[in-house]
Design an enzyme around this catalytic site. Structure first.
Site, PDB file in Angstrom:
ATOM      1  N   GLN A   1      41.080  48.976  36.810  1.00  0.00           N
ATOM      2  CA  GLN A   1      40.596  49.890  35.769  1.00  0.00           C
ATOM      3  C   GLN A   1      41.566  51.041  35.514  1.00  0.00           C
ATOM      4  OE1 GLN A   1      38.190  49.289  33.799  1.00  0.00           O
ATOM      5  NE2 GLN A   1      37.248  47.576  34.884  1.00  0.00           N
TER       6      GLN A   1
ATOM      7  N   HIS B   1      34.313  47.057  43.428  1.00  0.00           N
ATOM      8  CA  HIS B   1      33.994  45.812  42.713  1.00  0.00           C
ATOM      9  C   HIS B   1      33.928  44.686  43.752  1.00  0.00           C
ATOM     10  CE1 HIS B   1      35.053  42.286  40.163  1.00  0.00           C
ATOM     11  NE2 HIS B   1      34.634  43.005  39.135  1.00  0.00           N
TER      12      HIS B   1
ATOM     13  N   CYS C   1      29.533  43.432  38.557  1.00  0.00           N
ATOM     14  CA  CYS C   1      30.183  42.930  39.779  1.00  0.00           C
ATOM     15  C   CYS C   1      30.348  44.051  40.802  1.00  0.00           C
ATOM     16  CB  CYS C   1      31.536  42.282  39.478  1.00  0.00           C
ATOM     17  SG  CYS C   1      31.424  40.891  38.368  1.00  0.00           S
TER      18      CYS C   1
ATOM     19  N   ASP D   1      43.097  48.691  44.310  1.00  0.00           N
ATOM     20  CA  ASP D   1      42.607  47.888  43.191  1.00  0.00           C
ATOM     21  C   ASP D   1      42.756  48.737  41.922  1.00  0.00           C
ATOM     22  OD1 ASP D   1      41.058  46.856  41.174  1.00  0.00           O
ATOM     23  OD2 ASP D   1      39.299  46.453  42.407  1.00  0.00           O
TER      24      ASP D   1
ATOM     25  N   LYS E   1      42.957  43.426  30.969  1.00  0.00           N
ATOM     26  CA  LYS E   1      42.307  44.733  30.723  1.00  0.00           C
ATOM     27  C   LYS E   1      43.333  45.734  30.198  1.00  0.00           C
ATOM     28  CE  LYS E   1      39.208  44.189  34.718  1.00  0.00           C
ATOM     29  NZ  LYS E   1      37.968  43.692  34.143  1.00  0.00           N
TER      30      LYS E   1
HETATM   31  N1  C6P Z   1      35.892  44.150  36.137  1.00  0.00           N
HETATM   32  C1  C6P Z   1      34.253  44.659  34.423  1.00  0.00           C
HETATM   33  O1  C6P Z   1      33.596  44.410  33.418  1.00  0.00           O
HETATM   34  P1  C6P Z   1      39.830  40.256  37.343  1.00  0.00           P
HETATM   35  O2  C6P Z   1      38.572  39.538  36.979  1.00  0.00           O
HETATM   36  O3  C6P Z   1      40.507  39.645  38.522  1.00  0.00           O
HETATM   37  O4  C6P Z   1      40.736  40.472  36.182  1.00  0.00           O
HETATM   38  O5  C6P Z   1      39.392  41.740  37.764  1.00  0.00           O
HETATM   39  C2  C6P Z   1      38.433  41.945  38.769  1.00  0.00           C
HETATM   40  C3  C6P Z   1      38.161  43.403  38.929  1.00  0.00           C
HETATM   41  C4  C6P Z   1      38.584  44.027  40.097  1.00  0.00           C
HETATM   42  N2  C6P Z   1      38.424  45.335  40.278  1.00  0.00           N
HETATM   43  C5  C6P Z   1      37.842  46.109  39.349  1.00  0.00           C
HETATM   44  C6  C6P Z   1      37.699  47.581  39.593  1.00  0.00           C
HETATM   45  C7  C6P Z   1      37.377  45.529  38.164  1.00  0.00           C
HETATM   46  O6  C6P Z   1      36.812  46.316  37.237  1.00  0.00           O
HETATM   47  C8  C6P Z   1      37.515  44.132  37.960  1.00  0.00           C
HETATM   48  C9  C6P Z   1      36.946  43.472  36.744  1.00  0.00           C
HETATM   49  C10 C6P Z   1      35.262  43.664  34.914  1.00  0.00           C
HETATM   50  O7  C6P Z   1      34.131  45.716  35.032  1.00  0.00           O
HETATM   51  C11 C6P Z   1      34.658  42.297  35.062  1.00  0.00           C
HETATM   52  S1  C6P Z   1      33.443  42.235  36.335  1.00  0.00           S
END
Ligand code: C6P
Length: 410
Positions: free
Chosen positions: A208, A128, A368, A205, A231
């Protein structure tokens, strides 16, 4: 509970107000964008209201009952997060805005003072943007080089190539536990061990992963692990950075301000110890409290049951995708419960807009993860991502609506 029966799912759905009250353009909501953000159970919503109604006060700074209550709840959430991740000590849990801020914190506080020209930061090709851009920034700032371990056409990191990218130059390896664009589950235990073998520090990270799979940072032996509350059925605006105590202790603060200091004079500031050194300013108190309730909630359902049900949904959706001749993007052997796909030559944004007319919420775009789209040579995909409250009937509605999209574009 090892599996979820239909009665369990019905009961669980009853605990999520939005699933029962919301309609979209006259249709019941079919919410299949859980990888983007998940819905919230009533107990999480109640915890936020309860804080504001009963004990709203700032934490750590009030010598009165309300503040003591708020502080106890806030610190209780830290302890709960430490248990959730099986961290050794709750001082290894830093409250941050979310995964993005967690990775930026590590990049700026850990990596920036460490890296120099000739050093390498290794990421993978399925990351991401939150696990790409912070490393690009710190490489620009320090002269270090960013390397990328490639993926294959199934969307899996190629193990031999990953190993070839590792050397004594590798100072940091940052990788997703689960890809948000493909659903691939990386074999991170093995990848972490390989990174450690060359002396690199690992940053995972887990955005997910936290909603789907038990995480044991002690067994994984990762150095840093990040995830987002929103999430994971908790409130937005809060997340967790886990870091090994010795590493966090050696790092300078990420931000300066109130709360993170022991003493301040114009000549010199002495910082607080862990974890407060990294929590400058008033924190997202109700967010932490709500996150604790969310972690309790999913732990009570149990990851065995969650995994089993979500896997069933993935298999069902994948089978229908084959029958409907969709192009699936991401066919790793180990996959989380999401399906990324393209539909003929119809742009994902057009398809998603039509799906919305049937009450179906999916994500459309590059998620993203633009480099993933470039690799598969698609501008965007549709992504249906499933939670334990979803049903096969909802997947049927998705495919019915996809049929309508095709009819419109015929
Ligand atoms: N992915 C998706 O629809 P934040 O925004 O900080 O809570 O998470 C960012 C992020 C980082 N790593 C991974 C693997 C992610 O999936 C995400 C967020 C969302 O897939 C929004 S782009």
């Amino acid at each position: 509970m090892k599996t979820l029966t239909e009665a369990d799912i019905a009961r669980i759905r009853g605990e999520f107000p939005i699933l029962n009250t919301s309609t979209v353009k006259g249709h019941p909501l079919v919410y299949l964008d859980n990888a983007n953000t998940s819905q919230k159970p009533q107990c999480v919503i109640d915890a936020l209201a309860h804080y504001y109604e009963q004990y709203n006060a700032n934490v750590h700074r009030g010598l009165y009952e309300l503040s003591e209550l708020a502080t106890a709840a806030y610190e209780g959430a830290r302890l709960r997060a430490a248990q959730f991740l099986n961290a050794n000590n709750e001082c290894e849990i830093i409250f941050v805005k979310g995964t993005t801020e967690a990775i930026n914190l590590v990049a700026q506080s850990y990596a920036r003072p460490l890296l120099k020209a000739g050093d390498e930061v290794l990421i993978t090709a399925l990351e991401h943007h939150s696990n790409i851009v912070p490393w690009q920034l710190v490489c620009e700032q320090t002269g270090a080089t960013l390397r990328v371990a490639p993926i294959n056409l199934q969307g899996e990191v190629i193990a031999e190539e990953y190993e070839k990218c590792l050397s004594e130059k590798t100072k940091i390896v940052a990788m997703a536990h689960i890809s948000n664009a493909l659903g691939t589950v990386n074999p991170i235990a093995n990848m972490i061990a390989k990174a450690h073998a060359v002396g690199a520090v690992t940053v995972i990270d887990g955005a997910q992963a936290a909603p789907h799979t038990p995480i044991d940072v002690s067994a994984l032996n990762c150095d840093f692990y990040a995830f987002s509350s929103h999430k994971t059925y908790g409130p937005t605006g809060i997340g967790i950075l886990y870091g090994k105590k010795a590493l966090l202790e050696a790092m300078p603060p990420y931000q300066g301000g109130g709360e993170m200091i022991q003493s301040v004079t114009f000549e010199k500031t002495i910082y607080q110890g862990l974890p407060y050194k990294f929590e400058a300013g008033t924190q997202h108190i109700e967010g932490a409290i709500g996150l604790k309730v969310a972690l309790d909630y999913i732990t009570h359902i149990g990851f065995d049951a969650i995994n089993h049900h979500e896997h069933e949904l993935l298999l069902y959706a994948t089978q229908l995708a084959h029958e409907h001749k969709l192009r699936i993007i991401g066919e790793a052997k180990e996959k989380a419960s999401m399906l990324s796909f393209t539909l003929d030559n119809i742009h994902a944004h057009d398809a998603a807009t039509i799906l919305d007319h049937y009450g179906v919420a999916v994500r459309a775009g590059h998620h993203c993860a633009m480099p993933v789209m470039q690799f598969f040579q698609v501008p965007a995909t549709l992504r249906a991502s499933f939670a334990f409250y979803n049903t096969k009937a909802e997947i049927d509605i998705l495919f019915h609506a996809l049929g309508k999209v095709r009819e419109i574009f015929k």
